[in-house]
Design an enzyme around this catalytic site. Sequence first.
Site, PDB file in Angstrom:
ATOM      1  N   HIS A   1     -27.992   0.127 -21.620  1.00 45.85           N
ATOM      2  CA  HIS A   1     -28.537   0.106 -20.246  1.00 45.85           C
ATOM      3  C   HIS A   1     -29.016  -1.308 -19.949  1.00 45.85           C
ATOM      4  CE1 HIS A   1     -30.790   2.223 -16.831  1.00 45.85           C
ATOM      5  NE2 HIS A   1     -30.980   0.920 -16.668  1.00 45.85           N
TER       6      HIS A   1
ATOM      7  N   HIS B   1     -29.169  -4.664 -16.881  1.00 49.22           N
ATOM      8  CA  HIS B   1     -28.956  -5.285 -15.574  1.00 49.22           C
ATOM      9  C   HIS B   1     -28.757  -6.784 -15.783  1.00 49.22           C
ATOM     10  CE1 HIS B   1     -30.479  -1.709 -13.326  1.00 49.22           C
ATOM     11  NE2 HIS B   1     -31.217  -1.560 -14.433  1.00 49.22           N
TER      12      HIS B   1
ATOM     13  N   ARG C   1     -27.371  -8.674 -12.841  1.00 49.74           N
ATOM     14  CA  ARG C   1     -27.216  -9.226 -11.489  1.00 49.74           C
ATOM     15  C   ARG C   1     -25.844  -9.887 -11.335  1.00 49.74           C
ATOM     16  NH1 ARG C   1     -31.141  -5.792 -10.874  1.00 49.74           N
ATOM     17  NH2 ARG C   1     -33.204  -6.534 -11.503  1.00 49.74           N
TER      18      ARG C   1
ATOM     19  N   ASN D   1     -26.059  -1.479  -9.733  1.00 47.95           N
ATOM     20  CA  ASN D   1     -26.877  -1.512  -8.514  1.00 47.95           C
ATOM     21  C   ASN D   1     -27.044  -2.934  -7.982  1.00 47.95           C
ATOM     22  OD1 ASN D   1     -28.501  -2.025 -10.815  1.00 47.95           O
ATOM     23  ND2 ASN D   1     -30.373  -1.481  -9.708  1.00 47.95           N
TER      24      ASN D   1
ATOM     25  N   LYS E   1     -23.053   6.309 -12.483  1.00 43.24           N
ATOM     26  CA  LYS E   1     -24.520   6.283 -12.463  1.00 43.24           C
ATOM     27  C   LYS E   1     -25.074   7.000 -11.244  1.00 43.24           C
ATOM     28  CE  LYS E   1     -28.724   4.970 -13.567  1.00 43.24           C
ATOM     29  NZ  LYS E   1     -29.155   3.616 -13.935  1.00 43.24           N
TER      30      LYS E   1
ATOM     31  N   HIS F   1     -30.769   8.013 -13.503  1.00 45.02           N
ATOM     32  CA  HIS F   1     -32.141   7.560 -13.292  1.00 45.02           C
ATOM     33  C   HIS F   1     -32.913   8.804 -12.859  1.00 45.02           C
ATOM     34  CE1 HIS F   1     -35.239   4.498 -11.964  1.00 45.02           C
ATOM     35  NE2 HIS F   1     -35.714   5.639 -11.489  1.00 45.02           N
TER      36      HIS F   1
ATOM     37  N   HIS G   1     -33.648   5.575 -19.804  1.00 43.28           N
ATOM     38  CA  HIS G   1     -35.006   5.035 -19.884  1.00 43.28           C
ATOM     39  C   HIS G   1     -36.079   6.128 -19.742  1.00 43.28           C
ATOM     40  CE1 HIS G   1     -34.398   5.179 -15.580  1.00 43.28           C
ATOM     41  NE2 HIS G   1     -33.816   3.998 -15.496  1.00 43.28           N
TER      42      HIS G   1
ATOM     43  N   LEU H   1     -39.642   0.667 -13.277  1.00 44.41           N
ATOM     44  CA  LEU H   1     -39.427   2.051 -12.865  1.00 44.41           C
ATOM     45  C   LEU H   1     -38.348   2.660 -13.760  1.00 44.41           C
ATOM     46  CD1 LEU H   1     -39.499   1.702  -8.968  1.00 44.41           C
ATOM     47  CD2 LEU H   1     -41.236   2.777 -10.427  1.00 44.41           C
TER      48      LEU H   1
ATOM     49  N   ASP I   1     -32.859  -1.554 -20.434  1.00 46.63           N
ATOM     50  CA  ASP I   1     -33.154  -1.621 -19.004  1.00 46.63           C
ATOM     51  C   ASP I   1     -33.700  -2.993 -18.624  1.00 46.63           C
ATOM     52  OD1 ASP I   1     -33.268  -0.759 -16.355  1.00 46.63           O
ATOM     53  OD2 ASP I   1     -35.235   0.183 -16.579  1.00 46.63           O
TER      54      ASP I   1
ATOM     55  N   HIS J   1     -35.808 -10.509 -12.631  1.00 43.70           N
ATOM     56  CA  HIS J   1     -36.289 -10.886 -11.293  1.00 43.70           C
ATOM     57  C   HIS J   1     -36.996 -12.230 -11.426  1.00 43.70           C
ATOM     58  CE1 HIS J   1     -35.590  -7.005  -9.291  1.00 43.70           C
ATOM     59  NE2 HIS J   1     -36.071  -6.419 -10.378  1.00 43.70           N
TER      60      HIS J   1
END
Length: 348
Positions: free
Chosen positions: A12, A14, A16, A40, A97, A134, A172, A217, A245, A249
Amino acid sequence: MQFKIIQPDDWHLHVRNGKALKSVISMTAKQMGRAIIMPNLNPPITNAKDACAYREEILTALPNDSTFKPLMVLYLTNNTTPKDIQEAIDNDVIAAKLYPAGATTNSDSGVTNIKNIYHTLETMQTLNMPLLIHGEVTDPKIDIFDREAVFIDQILTQIVHDFPELKIVFEHITTQNAVDFVRESSNKIAATITPQHLLNNRNDMLVGGIKPHFYCLPILKRAKHQTALITAATSANPKFFLGTDSAPHAKHDKESACGCAGVFSAPHAIELYAQAFDQAQAMDKLEAFASKFGADFYDLPRNTTTLTLEKHPWTVPDEYKFGNSVIVPFMAGKTLNWTSNTTLSPPS
């Protein structure tokens, strides 16, 4: 003290796109053999064509000598069709997902009612494509600390009942409720656990002032839930495996009036898990959790390369470069007791 383990995978992740992707992807590639790439983006990855283009962008951003393999995922919407699923499978997209609309970052295009995609879930079950979830409700009347438990009761239990042969990864997980649900379900149901939910609870985020770099989250829960997750992760139960996860950012987007949800753990992910397993006196269970159970669930071969962990205290850097900005890693400025032969230092 040293531990040599099979190279882990991140089930899992991210990363970007654009400049942000180029800043972070090599961090995961230094540690992980493969990673499930979350879809996402803005706009999200909703079809096979976009998934293939995103895969190519990731591969292009990797160092030339990297053997890292991104595993692509389709973002489910109310309009996802069985044809979309078949085309995704034909293009080596590994899973789809489910984001309940509004549940987390860039989830506004997600599913508003699970019944809207029942025909799609039926196709996924028939074609043996895993559903990644999720697991939170988004009803504003439900307390944010209860959203995972309510999701289990109101939605997940029904999905499992209606699609008993559908492979599901409850991603998660953060509660005793989720641990119990996964443990008591069939072997079609598994779960990923993040380093932040093993190492921290909500007191770490809130006591003594709000700490935005602990905000993610699903949100950190009570200490009793943290204990349940540690027990599950270190139990050698193949239903539970590694999924960071890690969600990058920029510092200014986290330290703001409306800080983004996401913990950035990619540079030192395996060291964080080693910290948690060592604290639980379960280092002998880490390899299976990090390097075996996920591959087995996805019916993929285990990696053949290895990674060495050494007990040697070091300090997590305060920040890394991130596109035109900087990013603050999880546990910045804190001491971790384990280092690997891939541990990253901040850029000079």
